[in-house]
Design a protein around this motif. Structure first.
Motif, PDB file in Angstrom:
ATOM      1  N   ARG A 179      43.662  29.246  41.228  1.00  0.00           N
ATOM      2  CA  ARG A 179      43.119  29.430  39.877  1.00  0.00           C
ATOM      3  C   ARG A 179      43.009  30.911  39.531  1.00  0.00           C
ATOM      4  NH1 ARG A 179      39.687  25.017  41.182  1.00  0.00           N
ATOM      5  NH2 ARG A 179      37.975  26.440  41.698  1.00  0.00           N
ATOM      6  N   GLU A 180      42.590  31.717  40.502  1.00  0.00           N
ATOM      7  CA  GLU A 180      42.486  33.149  40.247  1.00  0.00           C
ATOM      8  C   GLU A 180      43.850  33.752  39.934  1.00  0.00           C
ATOM      9  OE1 GLU A 180      39.673  35.354  40.230  1.00  0.00           O
ATOM     10  OE2 GLU A 180      38.805  33.374  39.910  1.00  0.00           O
ATOM     11  N   VAL A 181      44.884  33.294  40.630  1.00  0.00           N
ATOM     12  CA  VAL A 181      46.227  33.831  40.424  1.00  0.00           C
ATOM     13  C   VAL A 181      46.848  33.300  39.142  1.00  0.00           C
ATOM     14  CG1 VAL A 181      48.583  33.902  41.343  1.00  0.00           C
ATOM     15  CG2 VAL A 181      46.625  34.204  42.879  1.00  0.00           C
ATOM     16  N   LEU A 182      46.731  31.992  38.924  1.00  0.00           N
ATOM     17  CA  LEU A 182      47.433  31.367  37.804  1.00  0.00           C
ATOM     18  C   LEU A 182      46.689  31.498  36.484  1.00  0.00           C
ATOM     19  CD1 LEU A 182      48.641  28.074  39.538  1.00  0.00           C
ATOM     20  CD2 LEU A 182      49.772  30.289  39.421  1.00  0.00           C
ATOM     21  N   GLY A 183      45.376  31.646  36.552  1.00  0.00           N
ATOM     22  CA  GLY A 183      44.586  31.622  35.328  1.00  0.00           C
ATOM     23  C   GLY A 183      43.977  32.941  34.928  1.00  0.00           C
ATOM     24  N   GLY A 185      42.256  35.136  36.661  1.00  0.00           N
ATOM     25  CA  GLY A 185      40.892  35.256  37.152  1.00  0.00           C
ATOM     26  C   GLY A 185      40.482  36.698  37.347  1.00  0.00           C
ATOM     27  N   VAL A 186      39.172  36.897  37.546  1.00  0.00           N
ATOM     28  CA  VAL A 186      38.648  38.259  37.638  1.00  0.00           C
ATOM     29  C   VAL A 186      39.056  38.945  38.930  1.00  0.00           C
ATOM     30  CG1 VAL A 186      36.702  37.824  36.117  1.00  0.00           C
ATOM     31  CG2 VAL A 186      36.476  37.343  38.546  1.00  0.00           C
ATOM     32  N   ALA A 187      39.516  38.196  39.937  1.00  0.00           N
ATOM     33  CA  ALA A 187      39.957  38.834  41.188  1.00  0.00           C
ATOM     34  C   ALA A 187      41.123  39.778  40.956  1.00  0.00           C
ATOM     35  CB  ALA A 187      40.339  37.779  42.221  1.00  0.00           C
ATOM     36  N   SER A 189      41.341  41.921  38.645  1.00  0.00           N
ATOM     37  CA  SER A 189      40.873  43.206  38.129  1.00  0.00           C
ATOM     38  C   SER A 189      39.620  43.718  38.824  1.00  0.00           C
ATOM     39  CB  SER A 189      40.589  43.092  36.616  1.00  0.00           C
ATOM     40  OG  SER A 189      39.638  42.069  36.361  1.00  0.00           O
ATOM     41  N   SER A 190      39.006  42.912  39.700  1.00  0.00           N
ATOM     42  CA  SER A 190      37.786  43.323  40.380  1.00  0.00           C
ATOM     43  C   SER A 190      38.052  43.451  41.876  1.00  0.00           C
ATOM     44  CB  SER A 190      36.667  42.293  40.150  1.00  0.00           C
ATOM     45  OG  SER A 190      35.573  42.537  41.009  1.00  0.00           O
ATOM     46  N   PRO A 191      38.117  44.674  42.412  1.00  0.00           N
ATOM     47  CA  PRO A 191      38.333  44.845  43.854  1.00  0.00           C
ATOM     48  C   PRO A 191      37.266  44.165  44.695  1.00  0.00           C
ATOM     49  CG  PRO A 191      38.676  46.917  42.689  1.00  0.00           C
ATOM     50  CD  PRO A 191      38.074  45.964  41.701  1.00  0.00           C
ATOM     51  N   LEU A 192      36.026  44.152  44.209  1.00  0.00           N
ATOM     52  CA  LEU A 192      34.940  43.533  44.954  1.00  0.00           C
ATOM     53  C   LEU A 192      35.171  42.035  45.118  1.00  0.00           C
ATOM     54  CD1 LEU A 192      32.174  43.719  46.302  1.00  0.00           C
ATOM     55  CD2 LEU A 192      31.134  43.498  44.030  1.00  0.00           C
ATOM     56  N   ILE A 193      35.497  41.361  44.033  1.00  0.00           N
ATOM     57  CA  ILE A 193      35.716  39.912  44.099  1.00  0.00           C
ATOM     58  C   ILE A 193      36.993  39.600  44.857  1.00  0.00           C
ATOM     59  CG2 ILE A 193      36.225  37.867  42.699  1.00  0.00           C
ATOM     60  CD1 ILE A 193      34.225  38.969  40.647  1.00  0.00           C
ATOM     61  N   ALA A 194      38.036  40.410  44.664  1.00  0.00           N
ATOM     62  CA  ALA A 194      39.286  40.199  45.404  1.00  0.00           C
ATOM     63  C   ALA A 194      39.032  40.285  46.901  1.00  0.00           C
ATOM     64  CB  ALA A 194      40.326  41.230  44.977  1.00  0.00           C
ATOM     65  N   SER A 195      38.249  41.287  47.332  1.00  0.00           N
ATOM     66  CA  SER A 195      37.951  41.439  48.744  1.00  0.00           C
ATOM     67  C   SER A 195      37.133  40.273  49.272  1.00  0.00           C
ATOM     68  CB  SER A 195      37.203  42.756  48.978  1.00  0.00           C
ATOM     69  OG  SER A 195      36.807  42.877  50.337  1.00  0.00           O
ATOM     70  N   GLN A 196      36.116  39.847  48.518  1.00  0.00           N
ATOM     71  CA  GLN A 196      35.278  38.731  48.959  1.00  0.00           C
ATOM     72  C   GLN A 196      36.088  37.449  49.080  1.00  0.00           C
ATOM     73  OE1 GLN A 196      32.119  38.829  46.021  1.00  0.00           O
ATOM     74  NE2 GLN A 196      30.790  39.957  47.404  1.00  0.00           N
ATOM     75  N   TYR A 304      30.125  40.134  36.995  1.00  0.00           N
ATOM     76  CA  TYR A 304      31.386  40.480  37.649  1.00  0.00           C
ATOM     77  C   TYR A 304      31.294  41.837  38.346  1.00  0.00           C
ATOM     78  CZ  TYR A 304      33.521  36.650  34.988  1.00  0.00           C
ATOM     79  OH  TYR A 304      33.840  35.418  34.466  1.00  0.00           O
ATOM     80  N   ARG A 305      30.589  42.788  37.710  1.00  0.00           N
ATOM     81  CA  ARG A 305      30.488  44.119  38.290  1.00  0.00           C
ATOM     82  C   ARG A 305      29.784  44.075  39.647  1.00  0.00           C
ATOM     83  NH1 ARG A 305      30.226  46.948  34.144  1.00  0.00           N
ATOM     84  NH2 ARG A 305      28.080  46.498  33.516  1.00  0.00           N
ATOM     85  N   TRP A 306      28.873  43.121  39.810  1.00  0.00           N
ATOM     86  CA  TRP A 306      28.130  43.021  41.062  1.00  0.00           C
ATOM     87  C   TRP A 306      28.643  41.910  41.954  1.00  0.00           C
ATOM     88  CZ3 TRP A 306      25.642  47.014  42.635  1.00  0.00           C
ATOM     89  CH2 TRP A 306      25.172  47.934  41.695  1.00  0.00           C
TER      90      TRP A 306
END
Length: 332
Positions: A179-183, A185-187, A189-196, A304-306
């Motif tokens: 979903r993050e890839v196809l839709g 998602g915020v991952a 653009s957000s390094p924090l969420i991508a890493s998590q 998202y920032r946090w």
């Protein structure tokens, strides 16, 4: 040569890199995308066709691959990354010379680790998706799962998920990644969420597929003194805006990840990442309160920032801790 484009079968943000019936072209492009490999058609060469598309965010690449004819591929070992493969339709027979072989059908998964030599026999029209993780990410996740202090050489059986419950768990994480890839998602653009999300995917892989670590035993965690917990707490509070992992906190505490988890449960009744989440929740609350009445600030921006990519879960955590919704803090 086929130019990369968003092809008719490429959903969302996946780019089609191959949409061709040219064997040589397909071999060249997919060898560049994965690793150098032999590709041969076992049936009528005129029936050959191939489609390959990929997309992702920092830490994870998702791809789709389909062959229209009965095909045999024999890649070189992947070396720098690992693939979790899932059949969407058709079937394949995956073979690791001298080790294992397995027939894989729709919905089933198998793991190709960085060290394995393998061949895959595709039935006509078979299609699969793959989730790609860097070798360093996988090896650190394996060490964390075993309570070891450093990365280990992580190999996997071809046997698929460990149980029906494991299959459901992997399917859930895989669905979030897709979903993050196809839709959008915020991952992305957000390094924090991508890493998590990358760390979560690697940790889930360890618990759902059989890890082969011959000669490696989990270390005894022993008792960790309270100062180790305080050191980890200090890092969580000082660097809450960074994509910290359990490994990062354990390094700061100078203990193994498993030992730190046990220490947090013993002294604080939570986990290191649970504590980090509470710190980030507090920072989000402070930011919302400071922006009260500012129409340019939104709850989603702050969440998202946090590092909270699920707004519903963020609101639930916030309500439980502060007794009202995050939007109430922003408005009142």
């Amino acid at each position: 040569m086929t130019e990369p484009s968003v092809g008719p079968n490429a959903p969302g943000n996946m780019r089609t890199l191959v949409h061709s019936n040219n064997l040589d072209e397909t071999r060249e492009i997919i060898s560049s995308a994965y690793s150098p490999y032999d590709l041969s058609v076992l049936g009528d060469p005129r029936a050959f066709s191939a489609w390959y598309a990929e997309g992702g965010f920092p830490g994870i690449t998702v791809s789709g691959l389909q062959y229209g004819a009965e095909t045999l591929v024999a890649p070189q070992p992947l070396d720098s990354y690992l693939l979790v493969c899932q059949l969407v339709r058709g079937s394949v027979k995956v073979m690791s010379p001298g080790r294992e072989e397995r027939f894989v059908g729709p919905g089933e998964t198998y793991v190709l680790d960085p060290y394995r030599s393998f061949r895959v026999h595709w039935s006509p029209g078979a299609r699969m998706t793959t989730v790609r993780l860097a070798r360093e990410t996988v090896e650190q996740a394996a060490a964390d799962a075993l309570g070891l202090d450093g990365p280990i050489r992580a190999r996997f059986s071809l046997g698929g998920t460990l149980s029906k419950a494991a299959a459901r768990s992997w399917a859930g994480v895989s669905a979030v990644v897709h979903r993050e890839v196809l839709g959008e998602g915020v991952a992305r653009s957000s390094p924090l969420i991508a890493s998590q999300l990358t760390q979560l995917t690697a940790a889930t892989l360890m618990q759902t597929h059989r890890l082969v670590t011959d000669g490696v035993d989990a270390q005894r965690t022993g008792v960790v003194a309270h100062p180790a917990v305080r050191r980890a707490m200090a890092v969580a509070e000082a660097r809450a805006d960074e994509p910290l992992t359990l490994r990062d906190l354990a390094l700061a505490a100078r203990v193994s990840p498993r030992a730190l988890q046990e220490a947090f449960r013993r002294h604080l009744g939570t986990t290191p990442l649970g504590y980090l989440r509470e710190v980030r929740l507090g920072r989000a609350h402070e930011e919302l309160a400071a922006a009260r009445g500012d129409g340019d600030v939104t709850v989603s921006q702050v969440a998202y920032r946090w590092g909270f990519n699920n707004l519903g879960r963020f609101a639930a955590y916030y309500q439980q801790r502060y007794g009202h919704s995050p939007s109430s803090t922003l408005r009142n």
